[in-house]
Each structure stands twice: as C-alpha cells, then as structure tokens.
Write an enzyme that holds these catalytic residues in place. Structure first.
Site, PDB file in Angstrom:
ATOM      1  N   GLN A  91       0.822  -1.211   0.000  1.00 17.27           N
ATOM      2  CA  GLN A  91       0.000   0.000   0.000  1.00 17.27           C
ATOM      3  C   GLN A  91       0.857   1.264   0.000  1.00 17.27           C
ATOM      4  O   GLN A  91       0.334   2.371   0.076  1.00 17.27           O
ATOM      5  CB  GLN A  91      -0.922  -0.010   1.228  1.00 17.27           C
ATOM      6  N   HIS A 157      -1.500   0.115   5.611  1.00 18.05           N
ATOM      7  CA  HIS A 157      -2.159   1.047   6.533  1.00 18.05           C
ATOM      8  C   HIS A 157      -1.323   2.287   6.836  1.00 18.05           C
ATOM      9  O   HIS A 157      -1.122   2.655   7.987  1.00 18.05           O
ATOM     10  CB  HIS A 157      -2.539   0.341   7.839  1.00 18.05           C
ATOM     11  N   GLU A 249     -15.941   2.931   8.736  1.00 14.16           N
ATOM     12  CA  GLU A 249     -16.694   3.934   9.476  1.00 14.16           C
ATOM     13  C   GLU A 249     -16.412   5.354   9.034  1.00 14.16           C
ATOM     14  O   GLU A 249     -15.322   5.679   8.550  1.00 14.16           O
ATOM     15  CB  GLU A 249     -16.429   3.791  10.982  1.00 14.16           C
ATOM     16  N   TYR A 259     -11.371   6.923  19.317  1.00 16.64           N
ATOM     17  CA  TYR A 259     -12.393   6.208  18.534  1.00 16.64           C
ATOM     18  C   TYR A 259     -12.356   4.695  18.740  1.00 16.64           C
ATOM     19  O   TYR A 259     -13.109   3.968  18.103  1.00 16.64           O
ATOM     20  CB  TYR A 259     -12.286   6.618  17.065  1.00 16.64           C
ATOM     21  N   TYR A 270     -10.315  -9.718  10.952  1.00 16.99           N
ATOM     22  CA  TYR A 270     -10.326 -10.660   9.845  1.00 16.99           C
ATOM     23  C   TYR A 270      -9.941 -12.025  10.386  1.00 16.99           C
ATOM     24  O   TYR A 270      -8.973 -12.167  11.131  1.00 16.99           O
ATOM     25  CB  TYR A 270      -9.369 -10.197   8.742  1.00 16.99           C
TER      26      TYR A 270
END
Length: 375
Positions: A91, A157, A249, A259, A270
């Site tokens: 990523q 991430h 979200e 959060y 997962y």
C-alpha cells in the site's frame, strides 16, 4: 517565483478514451465522462487560482512516484520534476497531494508518501514550491515536515491523507500500520489524526501540547486506517476509515477524542475474532455511520458545489472493494447513508471540480479519471 496556469508543452496521455463517455450506473442522476487514464493514481487536487477559486489545472499523484500536472479540459498532462524517492510496494508509494490555502501567493503544495528507514517503513509529509510557466513544471525546496513514528515493518495502513482546516492548520491522518496497539499508544503517532501548523510545528492549542514531541501532534486517537479527511461547511473535520471486517466507518473528528480501535469496533478482526462493539459510556466515540458488509473506503469529499444543489453539504466516499461511489447525507453532526452507485471499478479518489462537477480516480493500471455531471 513565477506561477502561471498556462503550462507549456503539454503532452498527450496514453491513447485513452479521453473525452469519451464512460458507463454510468443505470438510474444514477449523473453522467460520466472519461477525461484521461493513469497507472495507479492515488490522489488529485485542483489548483487554486485568484480569489481561491479552483482552476482547471490539477495535480495527480501516481503511486509509483510520479506527480502529474493535468489540464482537465483537454486531458493532457506533464510530469512534475523534483518528486521524492518513495518506498513503492504493497500500500506504499506516493500518496496524497493538497495545496496551501494561500497557494496563489506562496506556491506551496504538500505531498505524502511512504519511505524506508531505520526500523522499516513509514509515511512522511513534505512541502515544496510548485513552479510552472518557466519550462517544465517542478517542485523546488522539498522539505519533510512530518513523519510517522515509529517506523515499523510491513507496507500496509499508511493512511497519510491531508487537509487544511478553516483554522489554517494542517490535519494528517495516520494509519496504525496493521500493528493494532499503536492506535492506543499516545507516544506513537500511528492510528491517529494529527494537527500541525503549515510548516509542521505544533500548535499551542493542541489537546496534548507540551506533552512530548509525538504526543503533542495528536488531535484524535484510536483510528485504524483513515483514508479520507475533509471539512464540512461549518469547519468540522470528518474522516473515513477502512475498519476491520464489517467495520468501515465515518467519524466526526473531535478534539482529544478516542475512537476505540482496536479495543472497540462495530466490526470484527479478519478471521472472525470478535472486537467488542461500541457502547454508550465506554469512553470511546462511536462512528456516525458504519458499513457491514465493508465497502473499503479510500477517500472522502464533502460537496460544496452548485451543480448538484440537492447534495450540497453531503459526504462522498470512494469505495475500493465496494467498487462504488457512496453518498452520505450530512445534517449538522448527524450522518445517514443515502446512495451507493456501482461504478464498475475500484474508486480511489473523489474530488470536487471548479464548476461543481464530481471527479473520480479509479485504482490500478489504466485507471480512468472521470468527470460526473448531472444527467
């Protein structure tokens, strides 16, 4: 420094269906035009002009490390020189791009990217001057002003979306790098939303100011992989994040709020391992909207244009795994799911154009840049 929007010697993009029509979902209130194609685009921004009005010139980042200056009227582009070396893979790569609120006068643009260093990989943010109109466009004086801390193994991430708030401060979303616990570690800036000055300094009204070099940056915590960051018309920040399974979200980002991830989430790990759901009084802020099944959100835009007047003030989400454009109705601090239009491809980026059109970037090779206008 001279800034001009008539950049010279533009080159045509690869033979794409530039200027052609692209299939829009049946029944959708918009039509789609493919303007250009790119390989692995990640983000785009329309450059501001006089009176801060957007121009037809846009910057597009390509994950492998190129920055393109695009004439969105013609679909032609030039590569911008002076981009940083990026850690491309997984990523990671070149990420977000935004312009300084006073871009017309100072020429500053901000880039985020993944870099390799001691301990592994991490996202960074840099600032440079974009020079146009004097030969090929280029970045000058690129300076790194923020880094994820600590660097860790793996290439997932990173988050690294950016937005300037009406307070003139730079907000940065930082993923927890698939390491879970750093999202709750206040001595790490992973899994957080950070707030800095435009030069990367710590504002004195940050909630944890003067509590350490890293902790002082933090605006909110307990995030997983926040891949969208935007401000509404009232100046409130929102973020969209790729949560665990069944736990994507949309959050109203509140100063000093936590959060919950990975302690609380409306999704599950997962593999099926449970995460306790949000509950009243648990000390964490619950999302305003969440998705199960997941949509894999990759971007967030809050619409302020006039071309689609009924949608003014609403949030638009680009869905990667969901291959959709998603609309969420925003009313003050209330959010309600509205529309989800299948787009036939992974939607990486959503942006508002100068005339109020909605622009999309697909993900992957040969990805389309699409302009959506009323049908």
């Amino acid at each position: 420094m001279k800034i001009a929007f008539a950049a010279a010697s533009f080159i045509a993009l690869a033979a794409c269906d530039s200027g052609g029509t692209a299939a829009a979902p049946a029944g959708a209130p918009f039509q789609s035009q493919t303007v250009a194609t790119f390989d692995e685009p990640w983000a785009m921004i329309f450059l501001p002009g006089r009176d801060k009005a957007a121009t037809d010139m846009a910057l597009v980042t390509l994950k492998a490390g190129k920055l393109m200056l695009v004439n969105t009227q013609t679909g032609t582009s030039q590569e911008v020189g002076g981009t940083p070396k990026v850690a491309y893979g997984g990523q990671g790569g070149l990420g977000d791009v935004i312009a300084h609120p006073d871009f017309v006068n100072n020429g500053f643009v901000y880039l985020s990217w993944a870099e390799e260093g001691e301990g592994g990989f991490g996202a960074v943010v840099g600032r440079a001057k974009l020079v146009m109109g004097e030969g090929a466009p280029r970045l000058e004086g690129l300076q790194i002003i923020w880094k994820q801390s600590p660097k860790v193994s793996g290439r997932g991430h990173f988050g690294h979306r950016m937005a300037f708030g009406p307070d003139g401060m730079l907000y940065i979303s930082s993923g927890e790098r698939q390491k879970f616990d750093p999202a709750q570690d206040m001595n790490a800036n992973l899994g957080k939303v950070l707030r800095l000055t435009d030069s990367g300094m710590i504002p004195s009204d940050n909630p944890f100011y003067d509590q350490g070099a890293v902790k002082s940056q933090i605006w909110s915590s307990g995030h997983r992989n926040p891949l969208g960051l935007a401000f509404d018309a009232e100046g409130k920040p929102w973020n969209i994040e790729m949560g665990p399974q069944g736990g994507d979200e949309l959050n109203l980002v509140v100063k000093a709020a936590n959060y919950g991830y990975p302690v609380k989430s409306n999704g599950s790990h997962y593999g099926g391992k449970d995460i306790p759901d949000h509950a009243a009084g648990d000390g964490f802020l619950a999302p305003k909207v969440w998705w199960n099944p997941s949509i894999s959100p990759g971007s967030l835009m809050i619409y302020q244009g006039d071309l689609f007047p009924k949608w003014k003030g609403d949030a638009f989400v680009g869905a990667l795994g969901g291959e959709a454009l998603v609309r969420v109705d925003l009313n003050g601090e209330t959010a309600t799911k509205a529309d989800q239009w299948p787009m036939g491809g992974r939607i990486r980026e959503v942006e508002q154009g100068p005339d109020g059109a909605i622009w999309l970037l697909e993900d992957g090779d040969g990805a389309r840049m699409m302009k959506l206008t009323p049908r």
